[in-house]
Design a protein around this motif. Structure first.
Motif, PDB file in Angstrom:
ATOM      1  N   ASN A 163       5.368  -5.307   0.034  1.00  0.00           N
ATOM      2  CA  ASN A 163       5.417  -6.647  -0.506  1.00  0.00           C
ATOM      3  C   ASN A 163       6.175  -7.803  -0.447  1.00  0.00           C
ATOM      4  OD1 ASN A 163       2.078  -6.196  -0.263  1.00  0.00           O
ATOM      5  ND2 ASN A 163       2.016  -5.969  -2.102  1.00  0.00           N
ATOM      6  N   PRO A 386      10.902   6.140  -3.785  1.00  0.00           N
ATOM      7  CA  PRO A 386      10.090   5.663  -4.857  1.00  0.00           C
ATOM      8  C   PRO A 386      10.262   4.331  -5.542  1.00  0.00           C
ATOM      9  CG  PRO A 386       9.388   7.944  -4.503  1.00  0.00           C
ATOM     10  CD  PRO A 386      11.111   7.731  -4.169  1.00  0.00           C
ATOM     11  N   LEU A 387      11.405   4.729  -6.201  1.00  0.00           N
ATOM     12  CA  LEU A 387      11.900   3.598  -6.451  1.00  0.00           C
ATOM     13  C   LEU A 387      12.461   2.111  -5.635  1.00  0.00           C
ATOM     14  CD1 LEU A 387      12.870   1.770  -9.922  1.00  0.00           C
ATOM     15  CD2 LEU A 387      15.861   2.468  -8.496  1.00  0.00           C
ATOM     16  N   ARG A 389      10.592   1.812  -3.153  1.00  0.00           N
ATOM     17  CA  ARG A 389       8.775   0.991  -3.053  1.00  0.00           C
ATOM     18  C   ARG A 389       8.056   0.830  -4.149  1.00  0.00           C
ATOM     19  NH1 ARG A 389       6.827   1.176   2.339  1.00  0.00           N
ATOM     20  NH2 ARG A 389       7.662   2.929   3.123  1.00  0.00           N
ATOM     21  N   ILE A 390       8.744   0.620  -5.402  1.00  0.00           N
ATOM     22  CA  ILE A 390       8.362  -0.214  -6.482  1.00  0.00           C
ATOM     23  C   ILE A 390       8.905  -1.218  -6.160  1.00  0.00           C
ATOM     24  CG2 ILE A 390       8.069   0.065  -8.846  1.00  0.00           C
ATOM     25  CD1 ILE A 390       8.043   2.677  -8.905  1.00  0.00           C
ATOM     26  N   GLY A 393       7.709  -3.520  -3.374  1.00  0.00           N
ATOM     27  CA  GLY A 393       5.815  -3.222  -4.036  1.00  0.00           C
ATOM     28  C   GLY A 393       5.255  -5.684  -4.260  1.00  0.00           C
ATOM     29  N   LEU A 397       2.910  -5.517  -8.692  1.00  0.00           N
ATOM     30  CA  LEU A 397       2.632  -4.009  -8.815  1.00  0.00           C
ATOM     31  C   LEU A 397       3.312  -3.199 -10.094  1.00  0.00           C
ATOM     32  CD1 LEU A 397       2.070  -3.518  -5.206  1.00  0.00           C
ATOM     33  CD2 LEU A 397       0.276  -4.345  -6.687  1.00  0.00           C
ATOM     34  N   LYS A 400       2.092  -3.151 -13.195  1.00  0.00           N
ATOM     35  CA  LYS A 400       0.968  -2.455 -13.679  1.00  0.00           C
ATOM     36  C   LYS A 400       1.447  -0.910 -13.784  1.00  0.00           C
ATOM     37  CE  LYS A 400      -2.173  -5.538 -11.744  1.00  0.00           C
ATOM     38  NZ  LYS A 400      -3.762  -5.809 -10.744  1.00  0.00           N
ATOM     39  N   LEU A 401       2.707  -0.283 -13.008  1.00  0.00           N
ATOM     40  CA  LEU A 401       3.217   1.160 -12.456  1.00  0.00           C
ATOM     41  C   LEU A 401       3.821   1.005 -14.201  1.00  0.00           C
ATOM     42  CD1 LEU A 401       4.549   1.034  -9.394  1.00  0.00           C
ATOM     43  CD2 LEU A 401       2.400   2.194 -10.156  1.00  0.00           C
ATOM     44  N   TYR A 402       4.522   0.176 -14.438  1.00  0.00           N
ATOM     45  CA  TYR A 402       5.111   0.369 -16.490  1.00  0.00           C
ATOM     46  C   TYR A 402       3.888  -0.308 -16.886  1.00  0.00           C
ATOM     47  CZ  TYR A 402       8.700   2.466 -13.635  1.00  0.00           C
ATOM     48  OH  TYR A 402       9.928   2.774 -12.978  1.00  0.00           O
TER      49      TYR A 402
ATOM     50  N   GLY B 384       8.063  11.103 -15.803  1.00  0.00           N
ATOM     51  CA  GLY B 384       8.244   9.417 -15.761  1.00  0.00           C
ATOM     52  C   GLY B 384       8.948   9.002 -14.478  1.00  0.00           C
ATOM     53  N   PRO B 386       9.957   7.895 -10.909  1.00  0.00           N
ATOM     54  CA  PRO B 386       9.636   6.524 -10.077  1.00  0.00           C
ATOM     55  C   PRO B 386       8.231   7.124  -9.160  1.00  0.00           C
ATOM     56  CG  PRO B 386      11.886   6.039  -9.661  1.00  0.00           C
ATOM     57  CD  PRO B 386      11.812   7.559 -10.899  1.00  0.00           C
ATOM     58  N   LEU B 387       8.156   8.091  -9.075  1.00  0.00           N
ATOM     59  CA  LEU B 387       6.971   8.740  -8.065  1.00  0.00           C
ATOM     60  C   LEU B 387       6.340   9.433  -8.913  1.00  0.00           C
ATOM     61  CD1 LEU B 387       5.709   9.854  -5.649  1.00  0.00           C
ATOM     62  CD2 LEU B 387       7.066  11.978  -6.080  1.00  0.00           C
ATOM     63  N   ARG B 389       5.867   7.468 -11.776  1.00  0.00           N
ATOM     64  CA  ARG B 389       5.371   6.249 -12.183  1.00  0.00           C
ATOM     65  C   ARG B 389       3.939   5.601 -10.993  1.00  0.00           C
ATOM     66  NH1 ARG B 389       4.437   3.882 -16.907  1.00  0.00           N
ATOM     67  NH2 ARG B 389       6.249   4.493 -18.167  1.00  0.00           N
ATOM     68  N   ILE B 390       4.226   5.806  -9.366  1.00  0.00           N
ATOM     69  CA  ILE B 390       3.761   5.522  -8.453  1.00  0.00           C
ATOM     70  C   ILE B 390       1.791   6.388  -8.076  1.00  0.00           C
ATOM     71  CG2 ILE B 390       3.323   5.896  -5.972  1.00  0.00           C
ATOM     72  CD1 ILE B 390       6.463   4.945  -5.628  1.00  0.00           C
ATOM     73  N   GLY B 393       0.065   5.163 -11.084  1.00  0.00           N
ATOM     74  CA  GLY B 393      -0.762   3.876 -11.003  1.00  0.00           C
ATOM     75  C   GLY B 393      -1.803   4.095 -10.633  1.00  0.00           C
ATOM     76  N   LEU B 401       1.793  -0.163  -2.608  1.00  0.00           N
ATOM     77  CA  LEU B 401       3.364  -0.152  -2.113  1.00  0.00           C
ATOM     78  C   LEU B 401       3.832   0.345  -0.850  1.00  0.00           C
ATOM     79  CD1 LEU B 401       4.430   1.629  -5.391  1.00  0.00           C
ATOM     80  CD2 LEU B 401       4.782  -0.825  -4.877  1.00  0.00           C
TER      81      LEU B 401
END
Lengths: 568, 568
Positions: A163, A386-387, A389-390, A393, A397, A400-402, B384, B386-387, B389-390, B393, B401
Motif C-alpha cells: 500500500n 513480516p515487519l 510487510r506491516i 501496509g 493497517l 489495526k494490527l496493534y 506478538g 510481526p508475523l 500480529r499479522i 489481524g 498486507l
C-alpha cells in the motif's frame, strides 16, 4: 494529443479514438476515466481496475510549473478513487510523444518494461531491473535504452503490491526522485506487471503553440506574476517547502511523536532555514534550490548532500521532515535525509511510511528518536519480512494490527505533516477529500484564517479543494496558484493559445467542480458515506498541548462538503 | 433479572433501573444497547464503545439448549455492530446471579478480574493470569475463587487487542472451551481492561418457573420434539457438526486451500465419521458426544483425545476441520486438533485464524499441508512478533498486507467453512448479514434447495437470517430450530410460563425483525452501504472446480436484503 490504451494481459495497444475524454487533462482526465470505466466495487489489484497516466494542457509549452502529470486508479490503500500527481519531466516526455494519456488495463503476473517511442509501443522483460533500488534500475534502463529517455517506474514496494508503493518519475537531472506517492498506485502498477515505462522522445518534433504570438504575450504576463509574488519568487526558491517547519511548529501543527502533539523541541534543527544553511555550508553536489521540471521559476526542490558534499537524496521536503523527523522524534537532518533516501529507493511514499513508523513507535515496536532502528526497520520493507510487510501496509493497517487508538488516517490514508488540531481547515480537507487525508487536495496552510478557530475552516477548505483540483486538472503545480489566484483568465488564455482550443475561466472552474463531483460519486458507489468524512476520534477529545486545541469544527458543517456534488 | 452497568475506568457499578430494555434478551438485548448507546462512528477500542453480555429468557430453566449468551459491541474487525453467542454454562451463571445483562463501559490500561457474587461486584488485579494460556488461567482462577464459579475470560490475543481475539466461557466440565469467537470481541474486552469475569453463584437461590405446571407441560413437548427430530436426536449426537464434512465435500463447498476449490482429496480422513471412529477407538478421555451446557439433549460437542487417550481439546467441530484442515491442505485430525487446541489456548477465533493462515499460504508465507509450520506460526501469536500480529489481524488485513487477490472475507470478517459458490444461500448470508461473513447469522446448509442454482437463494438466506436472529435473541441454540421451526408458539409458551410475562409467537418474530433492522441501521450509520453487501470479486469470476460453479446470485436480488429494515 492521443490517448493510448495498453492491455497488459494481452500486451496489445490501441488508440482511443472516441471523443469521450476530449478537452480534459491531468486529474480531470484520470478521474473521468476511473469514474466512467472502473467498477467502483472492484478489487483494486484485480483485472477491472485501470491505471491512467495523464499530463496537462500546457505540458512542454515552456510555461513554468506546467509539466505535472496525474496518475489515477481505484486505490488499494483507500478503496476509493485516487489521483496523485508529480512534477519532473516524465509527464513532459509523454507530451513530446504526443500522448495525453496512457490507460493501462487488466493484470499480469510477470513484469514488463513498456517501451514507448515514435515508432510505437513494445514490451520487454523487466527481469534485469527487478528487486533493484530505483537509482540502479534507472541506470540500467539508461544503459539499455539510451540517454534521451524519461521513465516512470515502481520499486520493490510496487513489485510486492504494498500500500505504500508509489510510482516514480524522473527530475530534469534524470534522477528518479519525483513521486506519485499517495494511495498505493505503485501496487496497482505492480498488479498489472508494469515495472517501468520508458518514454523515448528521440526524433520527435517539438510541440509548438497554435497561436505563437498570443501565447508569448500570455506567458510573459504569467511569468511576471510569478516573479512578483513573494511566495513563488522568494520563499519557495530559498527555503523550499521546508520553510513551513517554523510556521507549523509555531502553530502547534508540526506532527510530533505520532501526531500526539504539534511542536517539536528540536524543530530548529530541522527547519527550512537550517536545511538551507546546512546545504550551503557543505557545498559540493548539494543545492538549496532546484527546479524539478525544466523551466520552473519556483524551484522549490533541493539536493541534499552529506558532510563530504556527496549527494544523498533529493528533495528533502517539508512533508518528509515532518513525517520522518518530528513525527518520529528525530531531530537531525542527516538522519532524515538518509531515511528519505532509502524510502525513495524502494519506491515508497515517504508520508505513508513515516506515519506508519510513527504508529509502530506509539506501540513501542520502535523507539521515538532512534534513527538507527528506523533505518533497519525500513530495510525490512525490501526483505518483505513480516515487519516489512506491516510497514508496507500503511498506518491504518499497522494501527489495526496493534490495536492502536491513535492512528492518523482518514479513509485509510495517513495524514501529511499537519496536525489537524493546529490547522483546522486542513483537518476539513483531510476529512472530506475524496482522496483521503491529503494536503495537496486542498492546501490551506497559507490561508488568511485563524487556524485554531473552528470558524471559517469549511469555507477555506472548500475553496482550496476547488483550486487544487483545478491545478491538478491543468497539470500545473499548485505552487503557482498564489500568483494567479483570482485571475484564472490568464491560464485560460495560455491554454487557448497553446492548444488552439478555446478555454475559458468558467470552463476551467467547471472542470474542477465536475471532477470533484464524479470523484465523490465514485466513492459513494464504492461504499463511502458521510460516516467516512471524519477524523480519527482522538483528535476530537485529546488536546494538542502545543496548539491547546482539539478539532472542533462542527461535524455537520464538515459533512456539507461534497453534498452538492452528488446525491449521497 | 437485572442489567448491571460496570464502568471500567472508574470501577463503579450501577443497576440500570430504566425500563428501556425490558422484555429483551440475548442478541435482541445486546444489539439494542449497542444501537441505542454506542456512537456508530466511534473507535471500537475507545471509550465510547460498550461491551454487553446478555443471556436469554430461559437460562437456568432446564430447557435443552437454552443457556446460550450473546456478547455485543461495535466490532474492531468489521467496524460494524457485532453479536457473537456461545453455549457452555457461563451465561447460566449470570442467570443464577439474577443478571440478564452486563454492560461494560469506558476503557482502562491495566487488567482487572471482575468478581461478581451475590454480594456485588469487586475488581481484582489480573496480573497473576496475564499472558497465560486459557486453561492455566482458569486453574488459577479456580484456585483463587473456589470451585463453584463460572468464568468469562480473554486470552493473550485479547490482551494484545488482536482482531482474532475471542471471549471464552466454560463448558459444563468447567473447561474454557466455549467461544464468542467472531468479530474481535476479545479485543474490545482487552481495551476495557477486562481480563476475566468470575461469576460466583454460591449461596444464590435457584430460579424457578413462575407457572410450574404450565412450564412442565410445555417443556415435555419441547424435549419430545427434539427427540423426534432426526437431526437433533441422532445426527448431532453421533457426528456433531463434523457430520457436515462429507456433505460439503460432496457439494464442492468444503473450503480447500484458501477457498480456491470446494473439495479435498483427504476429506475422508477428516470427516465426522472418521472423527467419531477415532475418538471411540482411542477411548480414554475422549468422547464423540458431549453437551456443552447442562441438560442439552442435542450434545453436538465432543472431546478429542490423543493416541494415549489423553484429552487434547474440545470440541473438534466442522468449522475447525474446514478452516484448520482442508482450507490449509491438512488432512490429519491429530494435526487439526493440536492447532485447534493452541488457538483456543490463546483465546482466538479458530475460523478467523484458519482463514488468515490460508491467505498466508496462498502467498507462500506458509505451505499448504505443512502442519508443523502452522503450529510454529500460531505460536508467534503468543510472542506478538510481526508475523504473530499479522495472523492476529485476521484474513482481510493479511490479504491487504500481501497484496492478495483471493481473500475470503465480507465486511472484514472471514468466511466460515463454506465456499459460497457451492452453497449459494450461505453466500447470500455472508454478503448481507450485518455481522459480516457468518454462517450462524443465517445457516442454510440443511435447507431443501439446489445449492448450486442461483435461484431461491436470497429467500432461503432471508428466512434463515430471521430464524437465526430469533434463536440468538432467545439465548437458545439454533440447533433446536429443526425441531421447533414453524411452531414457535411452543417457545413463546415456555417463556411465558417461565418468566411470568406474556410472550407470543408474533412478539418473538417481531423481536427478530426489529433486531435485524436496528443492526442494519447501526451499520448504515457506521458507514456501510449496499456496496459492502457483496462477496470477494474472484468468486464471481473464477470457477470452483469442485462445484463447477461461480457465485451468480443476481446482485440486485442480494441487495434487496436489509432494504426494508432501514432507509439505506
Amino acid at each position: 494529443m492521443k490517448i493510448l490504451r495498453i492491455n497488459m494481459k494481452n500486451l496489445t495497444v490501441s488508440e482511443d479514438k472516441t471523443m469521450a475524454y476530449k478537452g480534459l487533462g491531468g486529474r480531470g482526465l484520470t478521474s473521468k476515466i476511473v469514474h466512467d470505466e472502473v467498477p467502483p466495487s472492484c478489487h483494486p489489484l484485480g483485472s477491472f481496475n485501470k491505471l491512467i497516466f495523464a499530463n496537462g494542457y500546457l505540458t512542454g509549452s515552456g510555461a513554468s510549473s506546467s509539466d505535472r502529470y496525474s496518475i489515477g486508479a481505484k486505490s488499494p490503500l483507500t478503496g476509493g478513487i485516487k489521483e496523485s500527481n508529480a512534477g519532473g519531466e516524465s509527464g513532459l516526455f509523454m507530451g513530446k510523444l504526443g500522448i495525453r494519456a496512457l490507460v493501462f488495463e487488466d493484470v499480469r503476473d510477470d513484469f514488463k518494461i513498456v517501451y514507448i517511442s515514435k515508432d510505437g509501443v513494445t514490451f520487454d522483460d523487466a527481469t534485469p531491473i527487478l528487486g533493484k533500488e530505483l537509482s540502479e534500475a534507472v541506470d540500467i534502463l539508461r544503459n539499455t535504452y539510451g540517454k534521451h529517455i524519461a521513465v516512470f517506474l515502481i520499486g520493490i514496494t510496487g513489485e510486492k503490491k504494498m500500500n505504500i508503493a508509489a510510482i516514480a518519475g524522473q527530475d530534469k537531472e534524470k534522477e528518479p526522485t519525483r513521486f506519485n506517492g499517495r494511495g498505493g498506485l505503485g501496487a496497482v502498477a505492480g498488479s498489472k506487471g508494469i515495472k517501468a515505462i520508458v518514454l523515448d522522445a528521440e526524433g520527435v518534433e517539438r510541440n509548438k503553440p497554435k497561436d505563437k504570438e498570443q501565447f508569448k504575450t500570455a506567458l510573459k504576463t504569467y511569468h511576471k506574476w510569478l516573479m512578483e509574488t513573494p511566495g513563488t519568487a522568494k520563499i519557495f526558491p530559498e527555503l523550499g517547502t521546508a520553510g513551513l517547519v517554523k510556521t507549523t511548529n509555531a502553530l502547534g501543527a508540526l506532527p510530533t511523536r505520532n501526531f500526539s502533539t504539534g511542536s517539536f523541541e528540536l524543530a530548529d534543527n530541522i527547519s527550512g532555514e537550517k536545511l538551507r544553511e546546512t546545504i550551503l555550508e557543505r557545498g559540493g553536489e548539494g543545492t538549496p534550490t532546484h527546479a524539478c521540471m525544466p523551466g520552473c521559476i519556483i524551484r522549490c526542490s533541493n539536493v541534499y548532500a552529506n558532510k563530504a558534499g556527496k549527494r544523498v537524496t533529493s528533495p528533502v521536503e517539508y512533508e518528509n521532515i515532518g513525517l520522518l523527523g518530528s513525527n518520529l522524534g528525530i531531530g537531525d537532518l542527516d538522519d532524515i535525509a538518509e531515511i528519505n533516501r532509502l524510502i525513495n529507493e524502494y519506491g515508497a511514499d515517504t508520508i505513508e511510511t513515516g506515519a506508519t513508523l510513527g504508529v509502530l513507535m506509539s506501540q513501542n515496536i520502535l523507539s521515538f528518536g532512534d534513527a538507527e532502528s528506523v533505518l533497519n526497520a525500513v530495510k525490512e520493507i525490501k526483505e518483505g519480512s513480516p515487519l516489512g510487510r506491516i510497514i508496507g501496509g500503511g498506518a491504518e493497517l499497522a494501527g489495526k494490527l496493534y490495536g492502536a487508538y491513535r492512528v492518523p488516517t482518514v479513509k485509510g490514508q495517513s495524514f501529511p505533516a499537519y496536525d489537524p488540531r493546529g490547522v483546522k481547515s486542513l483537518g476539513v480537507t483531510f476529512a472530506t477529500s475524496p482522496m483521503g487525508a491529503d494536503h495537496t487536495a486542498g492546501q490551506t496552510i497559507r490561508a488568511q484564517v485563524d487556524h485554531h478557530s473552528p470558524e471559517g475552516q469549511v469555507k477555506t477548505s472548500k475553496l482550496a479543494q476547488q483550486v487544487n483540483t483545478l491545478f491538478d486538472a491543468l497539470g500545473m503545480c499548485y505552487f503557482s496558484a498564489g500568483a494567479v489566484q483570482g485571475r484564472f483568465e490568464l491560464l485560460a488564455d495560455l491554454i487557448t493559445a497553446y492548444t488552439g482550443e478555446k478555454m475559458t475561466d468558467t470552463k476551467l472552474k467547471n472542470i474542477a467542480s465536475e471532477t470533484l463531483r464524479i470523484e465523490h460519486d465514485f466513492n459513494r458507489k464504492a461504499g463511502f458515506t458521510k460516516a467516512h468524512d471524519r477524523l480519527p476520534e482522538y483528535l476530537y477529545y485529546e488536546m494538542n498541548e502545543a496548539s491547546k486545541t482539539v478539532f472542533d469544527v462542527p461535524q455537520e458543517e464538515v459533512e456539507s462538503i461534497g453534498v452538492e456534488s452528488n446525491d449521497r
